[in-house]
Design an enzyme around this catalytic site. Structure first.
Site, PDB file in Angstrom:
ATOM      1  N   ASN A 173       0.917  -1.221   0.013  1.00 39.32           N
ATOM      2  CA  ASN A 173      -0.143  -0.037  -0.053  1.00 39.32           C
ATOM      3  C   ASN A 173       0.879   1.074  -0.093  1.00 39.32           C
ATOM      4  OD1 ASN A 173      -2.496  -1.613   0.209  1.00 39.32           O
ATOM      5  ND2 ASN A 173      -2.117  -1.696   2.433  1.00 39.32           N
TER       6      ASN A 173
ATOM      7  N   HIS B 118       6.579  -1.244   3.546  1.00 40.22           N
ATOM      8  CA  HIS B 118       6.475  -2.725   3.981  1.00 40.22           C
ATOM      9  C   HIS B 118       5.775  -3.490   2.889  1.00 40.22           C
ATOM     10  CE1 HIS B 118       3.180  -0.469   5.698  1.00 40.22           C
ATOM     11  NE2 HIS B 118       2.303  -1.637   5.542  1.00 40.22           N
TER      12      HIS B 118
ATOM     13  N   HIS C 276       3.181  -6.839   2.369  1.00 39.02           N
ATOM     14  CA  HIS C 276       2.347  -7.757   2.967  1.00 39.02           C
ATOM     15  C   HIS C 276       2.468  -9.327   2.206  1.00 39.02           C
ATOM     16  CE1 HIS C 276      -0.014  -4.807   5.312  1.00 39.02           C
ATOM     17  NE2 HIS C 276       0.111  -4.039   4.371  1.00 39.02           N
TER      18      HIS C 276
HETATM   19  P1  5GP Z   1      -0.483  -0.728   5.996  1.00 42.30           P
HETATM   20  O1  5GP Z   1      -2.011  -0.480   6.103  1.00 42.30           O
HETATM   21  O2  5GP Z   1       0.239   0.593   6.326  1.00 42.30           O
HETATM   22  O3  5GP Z   1      -0.176  -1.088   4.694  1.00 42.30           O
HETATM   23  O4  5GP Z   1      -0.480  -1.969   6.828  1.00 42.30           O
HETATM   24  C1  5GP Z   1       0.066  -1.664   8.101  1.00 42.30           C
HETATM   25  C2  5GP Z   1       0.031  -3.105   8.864  1.00 42.30           C
HETATM   26  O5  5GP Z   1       0.626  -3.156  10.073  1.00 42.30           O
HETATM   27  C3  5GP Z   1      -1.428  -3.535   9.448  1.00 42.30           C
HETATM   28  O6  5GP Z   1      -1.638  -4.816   8.702  1.00 42.30           O
HETATM   29  C4  5GP Z   1      -1.445  -3.787  10.821  1.00 42.30           C
HETATM   30  O7  5GP Z   1      -2.091  -4.747  11.389  1.00 42.30           O
HETATM   31  C5  5GP Z   1       0.186  -3.913  11.134  1.00 42.30           C
HETATM   32  N1  5GP Z   1       0.710  -3.407  12.302  1.00 42.30           N
HETATM   33  C6  5GP Z   1       0.409  -2.166  12.980  1.00 42.30           C
HETATM   34  N2  5GP Z   1       1.095  -2.221  14.062  1.00 42.30           N
HETATM   35  C7  5GP Z   1       1.767  -3.191  14.365  1.00 42.30           C
HETATM   36  C8  5GP Z   1       2.698  -3.666  15.384  1.00 42.30           C
HETATM   37  O8  5GP Z   1       2.932  -3.032  16.248  1.00 42.30           O
HETATM   38  N3  5GP Z   1       3.021  -4.974  15.254  1.00 42.30           N
HETATM   39  C9  5GP Z   1       2.692  -5.775  14.272  1.00 42.30           C
HETATM   40  N4  5GP Z   1       3.234  -6.895  14.063  1.00 42.30           N
HETATM   41  N5  5GP Z   1       1.889  -5.210  13.071  1.00 42.30           N
HETATM   42  C10 5GP Z   1       1.409  -4.100  13.158  1.00 42.30           C
END
Ligand code: 5GP
Ligand code: ZN
Length: 112
Positions: free
Chosen positions: A85, A98, A100
């Site tokens: 994303n 990051h 996924h």
């Molecule tokens: P984004 O929406 O930015 O692409 O994805 C962020 C991801 O990070 C989300 O799926 C969320 O669940 C995960 N996430 C957020 N904070 C933490 C954390 O402190 N530890 C872990 N393991 N995952 C996290």
């Protein structure tokens, strides 16, 4: 390289715990805390880049995809989706770039 208030920088440094699945000098992969599929892994460069668009290191970009291959092979995951994303409008919530890896259930296409 390291951003003080960044949660993924803290995870990369070991200041916040995570369930690690892969690590080398430049890259860390760990389980998503709020999984959207039975297998949900996040892969980050240890260095801080806000978004994919900010990653100016093409070698690192290749290594991130190689990490996807290694992790999925190691876990014997054949069917998976890789998502990046880029920006809030695309669903990015954590502004440390990051990837996924999502697997373990039927994934809709096209995504929502
Ligand atoms: P984004 O929406 O930015 O692409 O994805 C962020 C991801 O990070 C989300 O799926 C969320 O669940 C995960 N996430 C957020 N904070 C933490 C954390 O402190 N530890 C872990 N393991 N995952 C996290
Ligand atoms: Zn960061």
């Amino acid at each position: 390289m390291y951003k003080e208030d960044c949660i993924f920088c803290k995870i990369a440094q070991g200041q916040i715990p995570s369930t690690k699945v892969f690590e080398n000098d430049e890259i860390l992969a760990f389980r998503d805390i709020n999984p959207k599929a039975p297998t949900h892994i996040l892969i980050i460069p240890k260095a801080h880049y806000e978004t994919l668009s900010d990653v100016d290191n093409e070698t690192l970009l290749g290594k991130l995809l190689q990490a996807v291959q290694q992790i999925t092979k190691g876990l014997e995951i054949e069917h998976y989706r890789t998502v990046i994303n880029n920006g809030s409008g695309a669903g990015q919530e954590v502004f440390h770039m990051h990837l996924h890896i999502l697997a373990g259930r039927k994934l809709d296409w096209p995504p929502g």
